[in-house]
Design an enzyme around this catalytic site. Structure first.
Site, PDB file in Angstrom:
ATOM      1  N   SER A 101      49.584-117.600  68.947  1.00 19.98           N
ATOM      2  CA  SER A 101      50.136-116.789  70.038  1.00 19.98           C
ATOM      3  C   SER A 101      49.209-115.605  70.244  1.00 19.98           C
ATOM      4  O   SER A 101      48.479-115.217  69.329  1.00 19.98           O
ATOM      5  CB  SER A 101      51.528-116.294  69.637  1.00 19.98           C
ATOM      6  OG  SER A 101      51.941-115.260  70.484  1.00 19.98           O
TER       7      SER A 101
ATOM      8  N   TYR B 108      57.636-112.203  63.876  1.00 19.18           N
ATOM      9  CA  TYR B 108      56.973-113.293  64.586  1.00 19.18           C
ATOM     10  C   TYR B 108      55.460-113.065  64.606  1.00 19.18           C
ATOM     11  O   TYR B 108      54.668-113.947  64.262  1.00 19.18           O
ATOM     12  CB  TYR B 108      57.524-113.359  66.020  1.00 19.18           C
ATOM     13  CG  TYR B 108      56.875-114.385  66.909  1.00 19.18           C
ATOM     14  CD1 TYR B 108      57.199-115.739  66.806  1.00 19.18           C
ATOM     15  CD2 TYR B 108      55.938-114.011  67.885  1.00 19.18           C
ATOM     16  CE1 TYR B 108      56.614-116.686  67.634  1.00 19.18           C
ATOM     17  CE2 TYR B 108      55.353-114.956  68.715  1.00 19.18           C
ATOM     18  CZ  TYR B 108      55.691-116.279  68.592  1.00 19.18           C
ATOM     19  OH  TYR B 108      55.113-117.215  69.407  1.00 19.18           O
TER      20      TYR B 108
HETATM   21  P1  NAI Z   1      59.822-124.741  72.352  1.00 14.84           P
HETATM   22  O1  NAI Z   1      60.966-123.989  71.752  1.00 14.84           O
HETATM   23  O2  NAI Z   1      60.035-125.411  73.659  1.00 14.84           O
HETATM   24  O3  NAI Z   1      59.248-125.760  71.272  1.00 14.84           O
HETATM   25  C1  NAI Z   1      59.169-125.457  69.889  1.00 14.84           C
HETATM   26  C2  NAI Z   1      59.672-126.677  69.120  1.00 14.84           C
HETATM   27  O4  NAI Z   1      59.504-126.444  67.728  1.00 14.84           O
HETATM   28  C3  NAI Z   1      61.148-126.952  69.344  1.00 14.84           C
HETATM   29  O5  NAI Z   1      61.348-128.254  69.862  1.00 14.84           O
HETATM   30  C4  NAI Z   1      61.768-126.782  67.981  1.00 14.84           C
HETATM   31  O6  NAI Z   1      62.846-127.672  67.720  1.00 14.84           O
HETATM   32  C5  NAI Z   1      60.604-127.046  67.070  1.00 14.84           C
HETATM   33  N1  NAI Z   1      60.827-126.487  65.736  1.00 14.84           N
HETATM   34  C6  NAI Z   1      61.360-125.293  65.391  1.00 14.84           C
HETATM   35  N2  NAI Z   1      61.444-125.184  64.056  1.00 14.84           N
HETATM   36  C7  NAI Z   1      60.943-126.311  63.529  1.00 14.84           C
HETATM   37  C8  NAI Z   1      60.767-126.789  62.213  1.00 14.84           C
HETATM   38  N3  NAI Z   1      61.149-126.073  61.151  1.00 14.84           N
HETATM   39  N4  NAI Z   1      60.226-128.010  62.039  1.00 14.84           N
HETATM   40  C9  NAI Z   1      59.868-128.759  63.097  1.00 14.84           C
HETATM   41  N5  NAI Z   1      60.022-128.361  64.370  1.00 14.84           N
HETATM   42  C10 NAI Z   1      60.552-127.153  64.587  1.00 14.84           C
HETATM   43  O7  NAI Z   1      58.655-123.684  72.502  1.00 14.84           O
HETATM   44  P2  NAI Z   1      57.135-123.850  73.004  1.00 14.84           P
HETATM   45  O8  NAI Z   1      56.900-122.815  74.024  1.00 14.84           O
HETATM   46  O9  NAI Z   1      56.853-125.236  73.332  1.00 14.84           O
HETATM   47  O10 NAI Z   1      56.372-123.403  71.690  1.00 14.84           O
HETATM   48  C11 NAI Z   1      55.382-124.125  71.042  1.00 14.84           C
HETATM   49  C12 NAI Z   1      54.487-123.212  70.246  1.00 14.84           C
HETATM   50  O11 NAI Z   1      53.836-122.316  71.137  1.00 14.84           O
HETATM   51  C13 NAI Z   1      55.212-122.348  69.223  1.00 14.84           C
HETATM   52  O12 NAI Z   1      54.476-122.299  68.018  1.00 14.84           O
HETATM   53  C14 NAI Z   1      55.238-120.974  69.875  1.00 14.84           C
HETATM   54  O13 NAI Z   1      55.290-119.931  68.951  1.00 14.84           O
HETATM   55  C15 NAI Z   1      53.924-120.988  70.627  1.00 14.84           C
HETATM   56  N6  NAI Z   1      53.879-120.024  71.733  1.00 14.84           N
HETATM   57  C16 NAI Z   1      54.734-120.131  72.798  1.00 14.84           C
HETATM   58  C17 NAI Z   1      54.684-119.189  73.812  1.00 14.84           C
HETATM   59  C18 NAI Z   1      55.610-119.217  74.969  1.00 14.84           C
HETATM   60  O14 NAI Z   1      55.608-118.290  75.745  1.00 14.84           O
HETATM   61  N7  NAI Z   1      56.377-120.262  75.138  1.00 14.84           N
HETATM   62  C19 NAI Z   1      53.715-118.088  73.795  1.00 14.84           C
HETATM   63  C20 NAI Z   1      52.863-118.094  72.630  1.00 14.84           C
HETATM   64  C21 NAI Z   1      52.963-119.017  71.650  1.00 14.84           C
END
Ligand code: NAI
Length: 686
Positions: free
Chosen positions: A563, A576
């Site tokens: 991030s 975070y």
């Molecule tokens: P999202 O919430 O749509 O997807 C994240 C997924 O990770 C979810 O499906 C969730 O069930 C899964 N997850 C959570 N804990 C878990 C665990 N212990 N084991 C396996 N799976 C687990 O969010 P998004 O946006 O797709 O995020 C993906 C990555 O991008 C994350 O690492 C997030 O920190 C990073 N990110 C997202 C940003 C945003 O604005 N959406 C900005 C910067 C970074």
């Protein structure tokens, strides 16, 4: 016993629609017609584009499968143009293909089957050419000719083996003409030709012929136990799974020495009976059960000699040695028969048989690995019946080479779509049910990858995988459960991926949670959760990836999704941001460690992804807004306004950056960070 599947009252008029229907019926039962093999035809009178009547041969196009063929899968050729060829004494394959290309009635249809003249030269309106197990039970037996006499008497014409082409077609036509009572042709070590006046009659003749062969063979079975009886027992399922998790990557690594391969594992009862059989090793080395199998199974499989239960390391050693010995022998085989200008193919086996464990097949995709397995299942069935009634025989080494390197067979393979950036590659994406995970899956699948989507939300991962398979083809994507914070769960996810595809090339570590809280209000539990998922979870997933890549010996590619908060302070997001910073630094450390072994580790740092992300639609958005003293809508607007492009950042934008690191376009880069910030440097935004 083979069943007659023709529907009562079904239209029986000559023409493309019924020909396609008949073909699909034949392809429906793989004991009748194996994958991609066999061809069918229909001769009809049609008015051409000038309005003149002409005699047209519709014959299966090259490269399609009878089971799924549609009317567009056939080529139309003018019989008046083909007829004069019967007067020739010989014709090369190249001249035949060139000549037939001029006989087509319609442009833009597939090139006609390489066995077109077999159909054209026979004076019957409807012709089927198939490779049924029971027929090969006779045709691949040492005493096949005598058995053919016993089973069919004067109804069958016996043709000694020659490679398909002009001469075989002419030989068949002349033999049928000189045997007026003939109702079928048996091609030694190859297959069956049947015919009829109408499509239904032709189909019924094919099925009746196979049923007759089945009944004859049943009578003749010597009563011996198949394959000399079991030499070893099948290992229990859980023991096999553990073993396969270790050996499949080893096989994949060896099989990928020249080009990456995807694996398929088969433990069906017929396969287990064969791999465990006392006589199977020897039988497996006799040769292919049908010329059509050769390009997908090679002439012989690798039979790993091993006593189940013996040391696991011993099995790995035997696999490694066996794969190399096979490749050396294959190179020698090519050298013995190669003609000037012929390029040698990949020397590694396509079928690997392991007593007590089962059959592993390889292919450029999961689908093609399954095709090889399905063809080898036919080979097992034919070997079983031949050795039960007589003795199994096959093409000589020279005959096999002539088919395997036959330019017309190779042409069929060349009809496949060109390979893409991620063809033959397998990617595991954690957090695969989420916005960025799913967009990444689609980005990689769109360029040929196979993908495992793993998520705490198992139902979401399965649903996303289903959606991907519908869009990109069955078997391309697998959805599984994974908790990145649990060691056993991580091991289980890698096991699932390995059992499905044989190994991995790319790991996208992306799972994430969101938490926004001022430091004084951050509980220890919340702090720990961020550390668990975003730091420990990334460590566990990477450690398992390193272990797998090392076992495969192929190097590998890890992409972290961190991030902008990993680099700059995000107000009210210390847990975070600190955990993301740990994640980012872990990536750099792993890049340093992995370099020597060909493992690259890079990181994508997204700024706010407003669309499709569960994180952004959660309380995180509200909490971030309140941290800055504005409303959530104002925060969204803030992000939109500050990007130079005045557009949102979409999950697809992050997927593009991940795809860059996952591809060979970044082959010379590791330990690197790519920000996706909408065009405004993340460091300068609050
Ligand atoms: P999202 O919430 O749509 O997807 C994240 C997924 O990770 C979810 O499906 C969730 O069930 C899964 N997850 C959570 N804990 C878990 C665990 N212990 N084991 C396996 N799976 C687990 O969010 P998004 O946006 O797709 O995020 C993906 C990555 O991008 C994350 O690492 C997030 O920190 C990073 N990110 C997202 C940003 C945003 O604005 N959406 C900005 C910067 C970074």
């Amino acid at each position: 016993m083979i069943e007659n599947l023709w529907e009562d009252g079904r239209d029986d008029s000559a023409g493309l629609a019924v020909l396609a229907y008949r073909s699909r019926l034949l392809g429906k039962d793989r004991r009748v017609s194996n994958w991609g093999g066999g061809n069918t035809s229909s001769k009809v009178r049609l008015q051409n584009f000038k309005g003149d009547w002409e005699h047209v041969l519709y014959v299966k196009g090259s490269g399609s499968d009878l089971a799924t063929i549609s009317e567009r899968g056939f080529a139309g050729l003018r019989m008046d143009d083909i007829a004069p060829l019967l007067n020739r004494d010989e014709m090369s394959d190249e001249d035949m293909v060139e000549y037939l290309a001029h006989c087509v009635t319609e442009p833009n249809l597939p090139r006609s089957s390489i066995e077109t003249l077999l159909h054209a030269f026979l004076p019957f309106p409807e012709v089927d050419h198939t490779h049924p197990d029971a027929i090969l039970g006779i045709c691949c037996s040492v005493n096949g000719k005598v058995m053919a006499e016993e089973a069919f008497g004067g109804e069958a014409v016996w043709i000694p083996y020659i490679r398909p082409g002009f001469s075989l077609a002419k030989m068949v036509a002349e033999a049928v003409r000189s045997q007026p009572d003939a109702r079928l042709v048996l091609l030694e070590k190859h297959g069956l030709i049947t015919w009829g006046e109408t499509p239904a009659e032709c189909y019924h003749n094919t099925i009746e012929t196979i049923q007759k062969a089945e009944a004859y063979l049943e009578e003749r079975v010597k009563g011996d136990v198949p394959f000399g009886g079991s030499m070893v027992q099948t290992l229990p399922g859980t023991v096999r799974d553990g073993l396969l998790t270790e050996i499949l990557p080893v096989i994949r690594g060896s099989a990928s020495a020249q080009q990456p391969m995807i694996l398929h594992y088969d433990d069906s009862p017929a396969v287990m009976e064969f791999v465990n059989g006392r006589a199977s090793r020897e039988l497996s080395q006799v040769g292919a059960a049908c010329p059509d199998h050769l390009v997908h199974t090679k002439r012989v499989p690798l039979f790993v000699e091993w006593t189940p239960g013996a040391d696991r390391e011993e099995l790995i050693k035997r696999i490694r040695e066996g794969m190399e010995a096979y490749a050396n022998e294959y190179r020698a085989y090519v050298k013995r028969h190669q003609k000037p200008g012929e390029a040698a193919g990949d020397p590694y086996p396509r079928i690997i048989l392991i007593p007590g464990v089962g059959m592993v097949s390889t292919g450029k995709s999961k689908y093609m690995a399954e095709v090889s397995a399905s063809l080898y299942q036919r080979a097992i069935a034919v070997t079983r019946v031949c050795s039960a009634v007589d003795q199994f025989t096959s093409l000589s080494e020279e005959e096999s080479y002539a088919i395997e390197y036959w330019p017309l067979e190779l042409y069929k393979l060349s009809l496949a779509p060109p390979e893409q950036a991620f063809s033959r590659r397998v990617a595991l994406i954690t957090g695969g049910a989420g916005g960025i995970g799913k967009a990444t899956a689609k980005r990689l699948l769109g360029e040929g990858a196979h993908v495992v989507l793993a998520d705490l939300n198992a139902a979401g991962a399965k649903e996303a995988a289903q959606e991907c398979n519908t869009e990109y083809g069955e078997g391309r994507c697998l959805g599984i459960a994974l908790d990145v914070t649990e060691e056993d769960s991580v091991a289980g996810a890698y096991r699932d991926a390995i059992l499905q595809y044989g190994g991995l090339d790319i790991v996208v570590s992306n799972a994430g949670i969101a938490s926004s809280q001022s430091v004084e209000n951050t509980s220890l539990q919340e702090w720990q959760k961020n550390i668990d998922v975003l730091a420990t979870g990334y460590f566990l997933v990477s450690r398992a990836a390193f272990q797998l890549f090392q076992r495969q010996g192929t190097g590998g590619n890890i992409v972290f999704v961190a991030s902008k908060n990993a680099m700059v302070a995000g107000k009210n997001a210390s847990a975070y941001s600190a955990a993301k910073a740990a994640e980012l630094h872990l990536a750099r450390c792993l890049a340093e460690e992995g370099g020597g072994g060909g493992i690259r580790v890079n990181t994508v740092c997204p700024d706010a992804v407003l669309q499709g992300s569960a994180i952004w639609s959660s309380s995180w958005r509200e909490e971030r807004a309140s941290a800055y003293g504005i409303t959530a809508d104002e925060l969204d607007e803030h992000y939109r306004q500050r990007t130079t492009l005045k557009v949102n950042i979409f999950p697809e934008d992050i997927a593009e950056a991940i795809a860059y690191f996952a591809s060979s376009r970044s082959a010379k880069t590791t330990g690197c960070i790519l920000t996706v910030d909408g065009g405004v440097a993340a460091a300068y935004t609050r």
